[in-house]
Design a protein around this motif. Sequence first.
Motif, mmCIF file in Angstrom:
data_model
loop_
_atom_site.group_PDB
_atom_site.id
_atom_site.type_symbol
_atom_site.label_atom_id
_atom_site.label_comp_id
_atom_site.label_asym_id
_atom_site.label_seq_id
_atom_site.Cartn_x
_atom_site.Cartn_y
_atom_site.Cartn_z
ATOM 1 N N GLU A 155 0.842 -1.192 0.000
ATOM 2 C CA GLU A 155 0.000 0.000 0.000
ATOM 3 C C GLU A 155 0.876 1.240 0.000
ATOM 4 O OE1 GLU A 155 -2.533 0.496 3.447
ATOM 5 O OE2 GLU A 155 -2.313 2.665 3.271
ATOM 6 N N PRO A 156 0.679 2.122 -0.949
ATOM 7 C CA PRO A 156 1.500 3.339 -0.952
ATOM 8 C C PRO A 156 1.274 4.087 0.353
ATOM 9 C CG PRO A 156 0.236 3.118 -2.977
ATOM 10 C CD PRO A 156 -0.290 2.088 -2.037
ATOM 11 N N LEU A 178 10.421 10.186 -11.049
ATOM 12 C CA LEU A 178 9.487 9.936 -12.149
ATOM 13 C C LEU A 178 9.404 11.124 -13.106
ATOM 14 C CD1 LEU A 178 6.361 7.960 -10.928
ATOM 15 C CD2 LEU A 178 8.288 7.242 -12.325
ATOM 16 N N LEU A 188 2.954 7.372 -21.036
ATOM 17 C CA LEU A 188 1.879 6.969 -20.126
ATOM 18 C C LEU A 188 2.341 7.016 -18.680
ATOM 19 C CD1 LEU A 188 0.480 4.066 -22.289
ATOM 20 C CD2 LEU A 188 -0.626 6.242 -21.775
ATOM 21 N N ILE A 189 3.536 6.508 -18.427
ATOM 22 C CA ILE A 189 4.033 6.511 -17.045
ATOM 23 C C ILE A 189 4.147 7.931 -16.517
ATOM 24 C CG2 ILE A 189 6.086 6.110 -15.650
ATOM 25 C CD1 ILE A 189 6.491 3.493 -17.033
ATOM 26 N N SER A 191 2.559 10.552 -17.466
ATOM 27 C CA SER A 191 1.287 11.248 -17.298
ATOM 28 C C SER A 191 0.479 10.640 -16.153
ATOM 29 C CB SER A 191 0.505 11.247 -18.602
ATOM 30 O OG SER A 191 -0.108 10.005 -18.802
ATOM 31 N N ALA A 192 0.834 9.425 -15.733
ATOM 32 C CA ALA A 192 0.132 8.809 -14.598
ATOM 33 C C ALA A 192 0.992 8.862 -13.339
ATOM 34 C CB ALA A 192 -0.236 7.377 -14.917
ATOM 35 N N THR A 195 -0.684 9.156 -9.866
ATOM 36 C CA THR A 195 -1.399 7.942 -9.452
ATOM 37 C C THR A 195 -0.430 6.839 -9.061
ATOM 38 O OG1 THR A 195 -3.168 8.520 -10.975
ATOM 39 C CG2 THR A 195 -3.140 6.266 -10.138
ATOM 40 N N LEU A 196 0.671 6.737 -9.790
ATOM 41 C CA LEU A 196 1.629 5.676 -9.497
ATOM 42 C C LEU A 196 2.289 5.896 -8.146
ATOM 43 C CD1 LEU A 196 3.222 5.127 -13.006
ATOM 44 C CD2 LEU A 196 1.938 3.471 -11.647
ATOM 45 N N PRO A 199 -2.060 6.562 -4.970
ATOM 46 C CA PRO A 199 -3.393 6.545 -5.564
ATOM 47 C C PRO A 199 -4.277 7.578 -4.900
ATOM 48 C CG PRO A 199 -3.063 4.622 -4.182
ATOM 49 C CD PRO A 199 -1.755 5.329 -4.247
ATOM 50 N N ALA A 200 -5.246 8.041 -5.656
ATOM 51 C CA ALA A 200 -6.092 9.130 -5.182
ATOM 52 C C ALA A 200 -6.778 8.765 -3.870
ATOM 53 C CB ALA A 200 -7.123 9.478 -6.256
ATOM 54 N N ARG A 204 -10.481 3.291 -2.497
ATOM 55 C CA ARG A 204 -10.632 2.847 -3.870
ATOM 56 C C ARG A 204 -9.548 1.843 -4.231
ATOM 57 N NH1 ARG A 204 -12.375 3.803 -9.098
ATOM 58 N NH2 ARG A 204 -10.543 3.997 -10.432
ATOM 59 N N TYR A 205 -8.352 2.115 -3.759
ATOM 60 C CA TYR A 205 -7.225 1.201 -3.991
ATOM 61 C C TYR A 205 -7.562 -0.200 -3.514
ATOM 62 C CZ TYR A 205 -2.645 -0.910 -2.890
ATOM 63 O OH TYR A 205 -1.578 -1.760 -2.767
#
Lengths: 227, 227
Positions: A155-156, A178, A188-189, A191-192, A195-196, A199-200, A204-205
């Motif tokens: 878990e982050p 990053l 993609l990495i 721009s995400a 989240t990486l 997570p928001a 939800r995670y």
Amino acid sequence: MTPTSTQTTKRLDPAQLATSALRLADAEGLEALTIRRLAQLHDVTPMAIYRHFADKDDLLAAVGDRILADIALPEPTDEPWEAQLHAVLAAFVAALRPHPKVAGLTLYRILICPEGLAMGERTMELLTQGGFSVDDAAEVGRQSLCGLITLVTTEPGANEDTDPIAREDALRAKRASLSALSPHRYPLITSAADTLICPASTDRYYALGINLAVAGIRGVLADLKDS
Amino acid sequence: MTPTSTQTTKRLDPAQLATSALRLADAEGLEALTIRRLAQLHDVTPMAIYRHFADKDDLLAAVGDRILADIALPEPTDEPWEAQLHAVLAAFVAALRPHPKVAGLTLYRILICPEGLAMGERTMELLTQGGFSVDDAAEVGRQSLCGLITLVTTEPGANEDTDPIAREDALRAKRASLSALSPHRYPLITSAADTLICPASTDRYYALGINLAVAGIRGVLADLKDS
DNA sequence: ACGGTAGGTCTACGTTGTAAACTTGTCAAC
DNA sequence: GTTGACAAGTTTACAACGTAGACCTACCGT
């Protein structure tokens, strides 16, 4: 006057030791959980611990059991097996979530301590009810539960860094690493990235992780039925 | 006469150090991978290692990168995204499988070393191609890859115990612990004991794990599309 | 010829898990 | 009561770990 009530000699209780070990590890990470620290918390010599645990692994096993003991297994209902399975897995995750830094200790204890066994049996029950053979249920259940443990330990935010300053530093370092990437090569990495890194929503995670497990099980079952 | 060919002074190469560290850990487990052991393998003083790695974590990171470097990412094809994703995940697992005792080191390196990044980017590419949003692709990809690492690190038989005698002992102990269970209370677990201790086929174990991941992804995607 | 530096050595410190031998408070049995 | 016996805690000690700091020393560019 029971022998456990008033004592002139100090008294350590394995169960209490395990709980305070868990508290310590939760607060400061697994590497802070040391025989000496634990002894100090109980105003006792380090070697006193060994009167109650064979060695450190034994202590860690007790901590793992302590976590698993909190599983609140849902009662069987008349819902379809998939929904009940979802509930069981969710209960498992709920028991682990308070202890992301040490949840990994439960891995080798599930098939040993009673609460873990109860959950394992119930899981296999639902899987066989869904159509899995006993052996397939065993493998699928094993992998799913292992995956959920990982979900919690990775878990982050589960990282160490008890004080928020070091924590913030680690986050910044990760973000920097990053954002130093070429957006051309890794569109993609990059721009995400947010989240990486984190997570928001943690809820939800976890919801996603459990859904992933249940959906995987359903899908594999369909594949097996075809052949 | 290149500076790296003939030397009178001993020369250590970080890459070689990482490989022999990996060999050592593969053979005897992570706890055997010690600065002193590694130095000894190269006929060198322990402190010499620190000329090439900032500290032990740095060394472990290099070992993780060393593993990830072996990923043989499949070329893009015109197959459907799910099949290609399956191939990518299989390539990841194939790279980890030779190193079950240390595969966990790759966890924090995927988003850092080039091979890990390439795989991550490719994974997200396929996921977005399948219909995931970029953020969902990030979360789903992250969880799937973490799950596959766990698949390898918890591979039955990945335990330590280099010599087959201790290994056999551990297996026997596990079997005994399970067969001591009441078949009345735990009918499914006891009847699946053999499978739980050690799955019939390791290849099947991994195939199932990858299928579980892909099926989960497909299922979650369907759920997301509904809402 | 010569200084700087990269790479390896030596010594030393603090921390860890834990073995072995001891003390001591408590209780059961005579 | 006195007496073992025993369970719980203490003391001391050791080997192994990661690593800081000061040193040496062979090489290379100038």
